[in-house]
Scaffold this motif. Structure first.
Motif, PDB file in Angstrom:
ATOM      1  N   PRO A  16     -50.062 -52.548 -17.667  1.00 34.62           N
ATOM      2  CA  PRO A  16     -49.378 -52.921 -18.915  1.00 34.62           C
ATOM      3  C   PRO A  16     -48.228 -51.971 -19.193  1.00 34.62           C
ATOM      4  O   PRO A  16     -48.267 -50.801 -18.807  1.00 34.62           O
ATOM      5  N   PRO A  17     -47.179 -52.443 -19.840  1.00 38.67           N
ATOM      6  CA  PRO A  17     -46.043 -51.558 -20.166  1.00 38.67           C
ATOM      7  C   PRO A  17     -46.477 -50.470 -21.140  1.00 38.67           C
ATOM      8  O   PRO A  17     -47.278 -50.699 -22.036  1.00 38.67           O
ATOM      9  N   MET A  18     -45.943 -49.277 -20.930  1.00 38.78           N
ATOM     10  CA  MET A  18     -46.298 -48.114 -21.759  1.00 38.78           C
ATOM     11  C   MET A  18     -45.225 -47.861 -22.809  1.00 38.78           C
ATOM     12  O   MET A  18     -44.033 -47.981 -22.539  1.00 38.78           O
ATOM     13  N   LYS A  19     -45.666 -47.533 -24.006  1.00 39.59           N
ATOM     14  CA  LYS A  19     -44.730 -47.190 -25.066  1.00 39.59           C
ATOM     15  C   LYS A  19     -43.950 -45.932 -24.670  1.00 39.59           C
ATOM     16  O   LYS A  19     -44.487 -45.020 -24.060  1.00 39.59           O
ATOM     17  N   THR A  20     -42.685 -45.896 -25.020  1.00 44.09           N
ATOM     18  CA  THR A  20     -41.808 -44.815 -24.597  1.00 44.09           C
ATOM     19  C   THR A  20     -41.895 -43.618 -25.540  1.00 44.09           C
ATOM     20  O   THR A  20     -42.488 -43.694 -26.628  1.00 44.09           O
ATOM     21  N   ALA A  21     -41.252 -42.518 -25.112  1.00 46.87           N
ATOM     22  CA  ALA A  21     -41.201 -41.325 -25.961  1.00 46.87           C
ATOM     23  C   ALA A  21     -40.461 -41.623 -27.263  1.00 46.87           C
ATOM     24  O   ALA A  21     -40.808 -41.098 -28.327  1.00 46.87           O
ATOM     25  N   SER A  22     -39.443 -42.471 -27.193  1.00 46.04           N
ATOM     26  CA  SER A  22     -38.708 -42.842 -28.410  1.00 46.04           C
ATOM     27  C   SER A  22     -39.614 -43.556 -29.401  1.00 46.04           C
ATOM     28  O   SER A  22     -39.509 -43.346 -30.620  1.00 46.04           O
ATOM     29  N   ASP A  23     -40.517 -44.412 -28.879  1.00 40.30           N
ATOM     30  CA  ASP A  23     -41.462 -45.103 -29.761  1.00 40.30           C
ATOM     31  C   ASP A  23     -42.374 -44.099 -30.466  1.00 40.30           C
ATOM     32  O   ASP A  23     -42.657 -44.231 -31.666  1.00 40.30           O
ATOM     33  N   VAL A  24     -42.841 -43.095 -29.715  1.00 40.42           N
ATOM     34  CA  VAL A  24     -43.736 -42.092 -30.303  1.00 40.42           C
ATOM     35  C   VAL A  24     -43.003 -41.279 -31.363  1.00 40.42           C
ATOM     36  O   VAL A  24     -43.533 -40.997 -32.439  1.00 40.42           O
ATOM     37  N   ILE A  25     -41.760 -40.905 -31.073  1.00 43.12           N
ATOM     38  CA  ILE A  25     -40.967 -40.129 -32.043  1.00 43.12           C
ATOM     39  C   ILE A  25     -40.805 -40.909 -33.341  1.00 43.12           C
ATOM     40  O   ILE A  25     -40.986 -40.375 -34.442  1.00 43.12           O
ATOM     41  N   SER A  26     -40.446 -42.193 -33.224  1.00 41.86           N
ATOM     42  CA  SER A  26     -40.273 -43.023 -34.423  1.00 41.86           C
ATOM     43  C   SER A  26     -41.569 -43.133 -35.215  1.00 41.86           C
ATOM     44  O   SER A  26     -41.566 -43.092 -36.455  1.00 41.86           O
ATOM     45  N   ARG A  27     -42.689 -43.270 -34.504  1.00 43.47           N
ATOM     46  CA  ARG A  27     -43.975 -43.390 -35.182  1.00 43.47           C
ATOM     47  C   ARG A  27     -44.285 -42.118 -35.979  1.00 43.47           C
ATOM     48  O   ARG A  27     -44.723 -42.183 -37.135  1.00 43.47           O
ATOM     49  N   ILE A  28     -44.061 -40.958 -35.348  1.00 43.37           N
ATOM     50  CA  ILE A  28     -44.342 -39.691 -36.036  1.00 43.37           C
ATOM     51  C   ILE A  28     -43.397 -39.496 -37.220  1.00 43.37           C
ATOM     52  O   ILE A  28     -43.786 -38.985 -38.279  1.00 43.37           O
TER      53      ILE A  28
END
Length: 424
Positions: free
Chosen positions: A83-95
């Motif tokens: 499955p596709p993995m969420k990117t570092a940018s996605d994690v940054i936005s979430r935090i």
């Protein structure tokens, strides 16, 4: 024209009805076999008037069904795709935007082109466009991010495809689950700490009842021995020259005795311990951060930028710890003594090593209980002195690490590192 069309429709309907009536008889007959089916190109399927499977042609069924088999294989490939993995940018936005996530509890490990992987608090980074970021802020390309941590737990790791922030790689955990589990763990540890504090108070009361300073001294030494290190300050061994030499020594040890294999130090864990600490609270850990930052300028005064650590041979502690002994370096002992004194003056518990004057790079270590029961696990000079190595390599020391002594490891195999302090 209309009459002829009606007659044609009626005739077609009659033939269709007749075919449907006769179809069961043709299906039960082996006289007519669909040649298109045998070639795998029949487009009528179950509605075909000819026989698709005959008893005499059972062996040809895989050939006839090759299209279906091909489709099944293609479907299997689609199922096995990661499955596709969420990117570092996605994690940054979430935090950044999730109000349930405390930003101050997140750490980021990113790749520095000169030093390697460095870990910094999330709040120290600037996430503006790199072109507009100032020179006095910490701004990095997002593709250099290797992992994210919540407290000391890795929640997103690019190398291992770990995603416990969104759960995109199938772990079944999200960051809210991780936070809940961590709070439970912290509460358990807090209960243990309260018990330890109570034991310390009991020991203190016993010491006050002692009548002379000699008894006080022995009791203090006895209580210190019971305290185990929770953290340590170390120089990480990253030199490939030293690592390859250690690997060569370990291979000789295994060749001599295969039972020694579980007690060899993994190459990514190699380090030179400078200071052992017993820390209980987060405030104590913050003190360590402050002291290291304050002493940084003194390090530059005591130790030169060309500080090279070399090793002159193999030695052992009580035949159960085999280590590389570093050559004497002026200033290193002074620096460590100064560091320990700073920690003690700030109220931290510093644990004296068994041999205070000996810095060492552990290659293998056997627990005391096993070494006493099994003499074959002991490291004897007649074995390791025969290893034909004249130069054990050197390590350029420009960084010290503040590490956790627990069994958890970073993604690169080294101890969980709370701070990497560049010296120059």
């Amino acid at each position: 024209m209309e009459g002829s069309d009606c007659d044609a429709d009626a005739k077609m309907e009659e033939e269709t009805s007749q075919n449907e009536t006769e179809e069961p008889e043709k299906e039960s007959s082996d006289d007519t076999v669909c040649q298109f089916f045998l070639a795998g190109t029949c487009r009528f399927g179950d509605r075909c008037r000819n026989t698709h499977i005959a008893a005499s042609d059972a062996s040809e069924q895989p050939t006839a069904n090759k299209d279906n088999v091909s489709k099944d294989k293609s479907h299997s490939k689609r199922i096995g795709k990661k499955p596709p993995m969420k990117t570092a940018s996605d994690v940054i936005s979430r935090i950044q935007w999730d109000p349930h996530l405390p930003k101050e509890h997140f750490l980021i490990g990113y790749l520095d082109r000169f030093v390697g992987v460095i870990e910094k608090p999330f709040s120290e980074f600037c996430w503006e466009d790199l072109a507009s970021a100032g020179i006095d802020v910490l701004a990095i390309p997002k593709h250099r991010i290797q992992y994210f941590k919540y407290q000391e737990l890795v929640v997103w790791d690019k190398t291992n495809r770990t995603d416990n922030v969104f759960g995109s790689t199938g772990s079944g955990l999200t960051i809210l689950d991780v936070i809940a589990q961590h709070e439970t763990l912290v509460q358990t540890e807090q209960n243990d700490k309260e018990e330890m504090k109570q034991v310390a108070l009991d020991l203190s009361d016993e010491e006050e009842d002692c009548e002379n300073s000699t008894q006080d001294y022995h009791l203090q030494k006895q209580s210190t021995k019971k305290v185990r290190p929770t953290h340590f300050i170390a120089v990480r061994i990253s030199s490939e020259e030293v690592r390859s030499t250690v690997k060569e020594v370990q291979d000789v040890l295994i060749k001599h005795n295969t039972e020694i294999a579980p007690f060899l130090t993994p190459l990514p864990e190699l380090h030179l311990t400078l200071c052992l600490l017993h820390l209980v609270t987060s405030d104590e850990m913050e003190i360590v951060h402050t002291v290291l930052q304050e002493i940084r300028t003194e390090i530059q005064r005591i130790l030169s930028p060309s500080f090279i650590l070399s090793f002159d041979g193999l030695k052992d502690f009580h035949s159960r710890v085999l280590y590389l002994a570093p050559m004497f370096v002026p200033g290193l002992s002074s620096f460590v003594e100064n560091l320990n004194q700073r920690f003690r003056s700030n109220g931290l518990v510093v644990i004296d090593p068994p041999t205070p004057s000996s810095f060492h790079l552990t290659i293998a270590k056997v627990p005391r209980s096993l070494a006493s029961k099994n003499p074959s696990l002991r490291f004897l000079p007649e074995v390791y002195n025969n290893i034909q190595i004249t130069h054990f390599g050197a390590q350029h020391i420009d960084t010290v690490s503040f590490c956790h002594a627990r069994s958890s490891r970073c993604t690169d195999g080294f101890y969980t590192t709370l701070l990497e302090l560049p010296l120059y």
